[in-house]
Design a protein around this motif. Structure first.
Motif, PDB file in Angstrom:
ATOM      1  N   PRO A 148       0.829  -1.219   0.000  1.00  9.43           N
ATOM      2  CA  PRO A 148       0.000   0.000   0.000  1.00  9.43           C
ATOM      3  C   PRO A 148       0.854   1.255   0.000  1.00  9.43           C
ATOM      4  O   PRO A 148       1.875   1.333   0.687  1.00  9.43           O
ATOM      5  N   ALA A 149       0.408   2.248  -0.788  1.00 12.88           N
ATOM      6  CA  ALA A 149       1.145   3.511  -0.864  1.00 12.88           C
ATOM      7  C   ALA A 149       0.662   4.509   0.170  1.00 12.88           C
ATOM      8  O   ALA A 149       1.323   5.526   0.408  1.00 12.88           O
ATOM      9  N   ALA A 150      -0.483   4.239   0.777  1.00  8.33           N
ATOM     10  CA  ALA A 150      -1.042   5.149   1.783  1.00  8.33           C
ATOM     11  C   ALA A 150      -1.221   4.400   3.093  1.00  8.33           C
ATOM     12  O   ALA A 150      -1.600   3.220   3.111  1.00  8.33           O
ATOM     13  N   ALA A 151      -0.940   5.087   4.182  1.00 10.27           N
ATOM     14  CA  ALA A 151      -1.108   4.482   5.506  1.00 10.27           C
ATOM     15  C   ALA A 151      -2.546   4.663   5.964  1.00 10.27           C
ATOM     16  O   ALA A 151      -3.091   5.766   5.924  1.00 10.27           O
ATOM     17  N   ILE A 152      -3.161   3.577   6.405  1.00 11.12           N
ATOM     18  CA  ILE A 152      -4.540   3.655   6.897  1.00 11.12           C
ATOM     19  C   ILE A 152      -4.636   3.192   8.348  1.00 11.12           C
ATOM     20  O   ILE A 152      -5.719   2.887   8.830  1.00 11.12           O
ATOM     21  N   SER A 153      -3.495   3.151   9.013  1.00 13.13           N
ATOM     22  CA  SER A 153      -3.493   2.670  10.396  1.00 13.13           C
ATOM     23  C   SER A 153      -4.329   3.544  11.322  1.00 13.13           C
ATOM     24  O   SER A 153      -4.826   3.075  12.356  1.00 13.13           O
ATOM     25  N   SER A 154      -4.504   4.815  10.958  1.00  8.32           N
ATOM     26  CA  SER A 154      -5.286   5.724  11.809  1.00  8.32           C
ATOM     27  C   SER A 154      -6.769   5.738  11.452  1.00  8.32           C
ATOM     28  O   SER A 154      -7.565   6.402  12.117  1.00  8.32           O
ATOM     29  N   VAL A 155      -7.145   5.021  10.381  1.00  8.00           N
ATOM     30  CA  VAL A 155      -8.559   4.988   9.974  1.00  8.00           C
ATOM     31  C   VAL A 155      -9.321   4.067  10.924  1.00  8.00           C
ATOM     32  O   VAL A 155      -8.979   2.885  11.042  1.00  8.00           O
ATOM     33  N   PRO A 156     -10.339   4.579  11.592  1.00  2.00           N
ATOM     34  CA  PRO A 156     -11.056   3.745  12.562  1.00  2.00           C
ATOM     35  C   PRO A 156     -11.959   2.729  11.880  1.00  2.00           C
ATOM     36  O   PRO A 156     -12.387   2.914  10.725  1.00  2.00           O
ATOM     37  N   ILE A 157     -12.255   1.653  12.581  1.00  2.00           N
ATOM     38  CA  ILE A 157     -13.227   0.665  12.129  1.00  2.00           C
ATOM     39  C   ILE A 157     -14.533   0.926  12.861  1.00  2.00           C
ATOM     40  O   ILE A 157     -14.584   0.928  14.089  1.00  2.00           O
ATOM     41  N   VAL A 158     -15.572   1.172  12.103  1.00  2.00           N
ATOM     42  CA  VAL A 158     -16.887   1.491  12.660  1.00  2.00           C
ATOM     43  C   VAL A 158     -17.900   0.528  12.061  1.00  2.00           C
ATOM     44  O   VAL A 158     -18.000   0.405  10.838  1.00  2.00           O
ATOM     45  N   GLY A 159     -18.639  -0.165  12.907  1.00  2.00           N
ATOM     46  CA  GLY A 159     -19.650  -1.092  12.402  1.00  2.00           C
ATOM     47  C   GLY A 159     -19.073  -2.236  11.603  1.00  2.00           C
ATOM     48  O   GLY A 159     -19.714  -2.739  10.681  1.00  2.00           O
ATOM     49  N   GLY A 160     -17.842  -2.633  11.903  1.00  2.00           N
ATOM     50  CA  GLY A 160     -17.245  -3.787  11.249  1.00  2.00           C
ATOM     51  C   GLY A 160     -16.391  -3.486  10.042  1.00  2.00           C
ATOM     52  O   GLY A 160     -15.801  -4.394   9.458  1.00  2.00           O
ATOM     53  N   ASP A 161     -16.292  -2.193   9.622  1.00  2.00           N
ATOM     54  CA  ASP A 161     -15.472  -1.880   8.458  1.00  2.00           C
ATOM     55  C   ASP A 161     -14.871  -0.492   8.630  1.00  2.00           C
ATOM     56  O   ASP A 161     -15.248   0.267   9.521  1.00  2.00           O
ATOM     57  N   PHE A 162     -13.913  -0.155   7.751  1.00  2.00           N
ATOM     58  CA  PHE A 162     -13.262   1.139   7.840  1.00  2.00           C
ATOM     59  C   PHE A 162     -14.273   2.262   7.624  1.00  2.00           C
ATOM     60  O   PHE A 162     -15.124   2.177   6.725  1.00  2.00           O
ATOM     61  N   GLU A 163     -14.156   3.310   8.436  1.00  2.00           N
ATOM     62  CA  GLU A 163     -15.051   4.460   8.300  1.00  2.00           C
ATOM     63  C   GLU A 163     -14.778   5.124   6.955  1.00  2.00           C
ATOM     64  O   GLU A 163     -13.646   5.486   6.637  1.00  2.00           O
ATOM     65  N   GLU A 164     -15.842   5.275   6.139  1.00  2.00           N
ATOM     66  CA  GLU A 164     -15.675   5.633   4.728  1.00  2.00           C
ATOM     67  C   GLU A 164     -15.018   6.993   4.527  1.00  2.00           C
ATOM     68  O   GLU A 164     -14.127   7.148   3.688  1.00  2.00           O
ATOM     69  N   ARG A 165     -15.434   8.000   5.270  1.00  2.00           N
ATOM     70  CA  ARG A 165     -14.879   9.338   5.062  1.00  2.00           C
ATOM     71  C   ARG A 165     -13.407   9.381   5.414  1.00  2.00           C
ATOM     72  O   ARG A 165     -12.607   9.977   4.688  1.00  2.00           O
ATOM     73  N   ALA A 166     -13.047   8.759   6.529  1.00  2.00           N
ATOM     74  CA  ALA A 166     -11.640   8.749   6.922  1.00  2.00           C
ATOM     75  C   ALA A 166     -10.801   7.959   5.919  1.00  2.00           C
ATOM     76  O   ALA A 166      -9.664   8.335   5.602  1.00  2.00           O
ATOM     77  N   LEU A 167     -11.358   6.869   5.404  1.00  2.00           N
ATOM     78  CA  LEU A 167     -10.630   6.069   4.422  1.00  2.00           C
ATOM     79  C   LEU A 167     -10.450   6.857   3.124  1.00  2.00           C
ATOM     80  O   LEU A 167      -9.359   6.858   2.525  1.00  2.00           O
ATOM     81  N   ALA A 168     -11.491   7.568   2.706  1.00  2.00           N
ATOM     82  CA  ALA A 168     -11.384   8.385   1.498  1.00  2.00           C
ATOM     83  C   ALA A 168     -10.365   9.499   1.675  1.00  2.00           C
ATOM     84  O   ALA A 168      -9.607   9.816   0.746  1.00  2.00           O
ATOM     85  N   ALA A 169     -10.323  10.087   2.861  1.00  2.00           N
ATOM     86  CA  ALA A 169      -9.357  11.159   3.112  1.00  2.00           C
ATOM     87  C   ALA A 169      -7.926  10.648   3.002  1.00  2.00           C
ATOM     88  O   ALA A 169      -7.025  11.373   2.574  1.00  2.00           O
ATOM     89  N   ALA A 170      -7.719   9.389   3.353  1.00  2.00           N
ATOM     90  CA  ALA A 170      -6.378   8.804   3.278  1.00  2.00           C
ATOM     91  C   ALA A 170      -6.002   8.376   1.862  1.00  2.00           C
ATOM     92  O   ALA A 170      -4.822   8.393   1.493  1.00  2.00           O
ATOM     93  N   LEU A 171      -7.002   8.006   1.062  1.00  2.00           N
ATOM     94  CA  LEU A 171      -6.714   7.387  -0.234  1.00  2.00           C
ATOM     95  C   LEU A 171      -6.970   8.277  -1.442  1.00  2.00           C
ATOM     96  O   LEU A 171      -6.340   8.099  -2.488  1.00  2.00           O
ATOM     97  N   ASP A 172      -7.905   9.215  -1.339  1.00  2.00           N
ATOM     98  CA  ASP A 172      -8.331   9.965  -2.515  1.00  2.00           C
ATOM     99  C   ASP A 172      -7.426  11.169  -2.767  1.00  2.00           C
ATOM    100  O   ASP A 172      -7.764  12.315  -2.459  1.00  2.00           O
ATOM    101  N   HIS A 173      -6.264  10.881  -3.345  1.00  2.00           N
ATOM    102  CA  HIS A 173      -5.298  11.917  -3.721  1.00  2.00           C
ATOM    103  C   HIS A 173      -4.894  11.685  -5.172  1.00  2.00           C
ATOM    104  O   HIS A 173      -4.745  10.542  -5.613  1.00  2.00           O
TER     105      HIS A 173
END
Length: 509
Positions: free
Chosen positions: A328-353
């Motif tokens: 992976p080129a982006a770190a997602i270790s700080s993206v929280p898991i909510v309801g069993g999966d990665f929180e979408e907004r936080a994941l998008a903020a980490a990946l959508d560049h």
């Protein structure tokens, strides 16, 4: 000392009367009670399920019923229909399509349960008082395709319909729609309601069942107080509609409810609607047993068949899967898991560049070129940004989402089937139900922590196609990743320990 087995004997007059009764009941019920070569003394012996069906049929005929009551059809109609379908050497649909072994297994498992239920007790099924449950309060209609995310707490009230709810688990791409059509064929004398979780899938079911010979049974929902247009109406609707309108359905019109992707029926509103409509038989079809903390068995208690993904691969029912890992080129270790999966907004903020999106587009072009595939993004905006970069490097790519107008969505999916588009990019719209055998690459640009979501995603590339040697799964995870990582990978899903680049991960047929 030798022992002898006594065979039941019947006087000729009594046998003639039994045969005449069976023929009379068959004409009334539109299902046979005896098959060629069967001994009626054995098949219709007192206490057997078929004899109970016959006795109660004769009782209704004597009572003036011109056709079977809804209660009789619920209890015996599907049982007799399944016996009819499975009596053939090669069980088929109305179109002539032959059912495969695992699809036959699902029908046979259901038949076994129904026979056992009818032979165990002569009284009606149910574990409650059978009274009608109060109608659901009116709620705002959900957007088509949205899951009922609010899971109910452990249900503790009366559930009179629980003993009539069954489930089977077959992997994605193994032909659950054809299995459902097998139940529709068996339910030739019953009203059938099919529930699915997206409007797109309503259209797909309509198209598929019409192609298999059941289009003449398709009707809109039979509303309360209305007379069904026939004794065997077939209706297809969404869970969102059902959760809102379960109380508006004519309860005598449907004796069988088939629940597609049954794990999406576990939310509070949908499961409450199912419990409020307890009279029919229910069959839940799923590729996974779990939705976050809920189990499919909580709503559909009895399992009639279970086909693990690895077994489906060994039988050649699904396309083999190969795996490529990209660090992976982006770190997602700080993206929280909510309801069993990665929180979408936080994941998008980490990946959508832009730089990451351009790199993903170049990777797909360089590794797969025109190979058809599906890409999973971290949200709708990320999907459209990716599509722009994929097109910039010369790939025929389009993004789709729940916001795509229905006509535009249908045109885009049709263009993909024709080969005018090779890459479809989405967040979750195409994670369940959508079928395209030519899809070969599954690119997890947005990783998931949910085994259910992961399995549904890869199911899009597991359908067999003449030009597809294997589906290719692209995991953005370290090559040395273990099963303890937060991100689900193909190897962790299948509990496969050793990663070799591009190697087959599923068992060989």
């Amino acid at each position: 000392m030798q022992t002898t087995t006594e065979q039941p004997t019947t006087e000729p007059a009594a046998l003639d009367s039994l045969l005449a009764s069976a023929r009379r009941a068959e004409a009334w019920a539109k299902e046979p009670f005896l098959w060629e070569g069967e001994d009626p003394v054995v098949s219709l012996a007192p206490g057997t399920s078929r004899r109970r069906a016959l006795d109660e049929a004769l009782g209704e005929i004597t009572g003036g019923h011109r056709q079977p009551s809804a209660q009789w059809r619920t209890r015996f109609g599907l049982m007799l229909g399944l016996e009819r379908v499975l009596s053939e050497d090669l069980p088929r649909l109305a179109s002539g399509t032959e059912l495969r072994r695992h699809q036959v297994d699902a029908l046979a498992g259901m038949l076994t349960e129904l026979i056992a239920a009818n032979e165990e007790s002569s009284g009606p099924n149910g574990n409650g008082n059978g009274e009608d449950v109060a109608e659901l309060e009116e709620e705002d209609e959900e957007e088509p395709g949205e899951e009922d995310d609010e899971l109910e707490a452990g249900y503790v009230g009366e559930d009179p319909g629980a003993v009539r709810r069954f489930r089977f688990r077959h992997p994605t791409a193994s032909g659950k729609t054809i299995a459902a059509a097998g139940f529709v064929e068996a339910a030739g004398s019953l009203g059938v309601l099919i529930l699915t979780h997206r409007r797109l899938l309503v259209s797909q079911f309509t198209r598929d069942l019409t192609a298999e010979g059941y289009g003449d049974r398709l009707v809109p929902v039979v509303e309360r107080g209305r007379t069904p247009p026939s004794a065997s109406p077939l209706t297809i609707q969404t869970y969102a509609w059902f959760a809102r309108h379960a109380g508006d359905i004519e309860r005598s019109a449907y004796q069988l409810v088939i629940c597609d992707e049954a794990h999406t029926a576990l939310g509070e509103k949908t499961s409450a609607a199912i419990r409020s409509f307890p009279e029919p038989l229910y069959i839940g079809m799923t590729a996974t047993e779990q939705l976050i903390a809920k189990q499919v068995s909580d709503v559909f208690p009895a399992s009639v068949d279970d086909l693990p993904l690895a077994d489906a691969a060994r039988r050649g029912l699904i396309a083999p899967l190969r795996c490529l890992r990209v660090p992976p080129a982006a770190a997602i270790s700080s993206v929280p898991i909510v309801g069993g999966d990665f929180e979408e907004r936080a994941l998008a903020a980490a990946l959508d560049h832009q730089a990451l999106n351009q790199a993903a587009a170049s990777l797909y072009r360089d590794r797969f070129d025109t190979t058809p595939g599906i890409v999973y993004a971290a949200g709708v905006e990320h999907a459209y940004n990716l599509a722009q970069e994929f097109r910039a490097v010369g790939l025929k790519a389009e993004a789709v989402s729940g916001k795509t107008p229905p006509l535009r969505l249908a045109e885009t999916l049709a263009a993909y089937e024709r080969g005018e588009i090779n890459v479809l990019i989405n967040a979750m719209l195409l994670a369940e139900g959508w079928n395209s055998p030519r899809a070969t690459v599954c690119m997890h640009l947005a990783p998931t922590a949910s085994r259910r979501v992961y399995q549904q995603r890869i199911g899009r590339i597991m359908r067999i196609h003449p030009r597809k040697e294997a589906g290719i799964v692209l995991d953005f995870t370290p090559k040395s990743a273990t099963h303890n990582e937060r991100v689900v990978s193909l190897h962790s899903l299948l509990d496969s320990d050793f990663y070799r680049e591009g190697a087959r991960v599923t068992p060989a047929p």
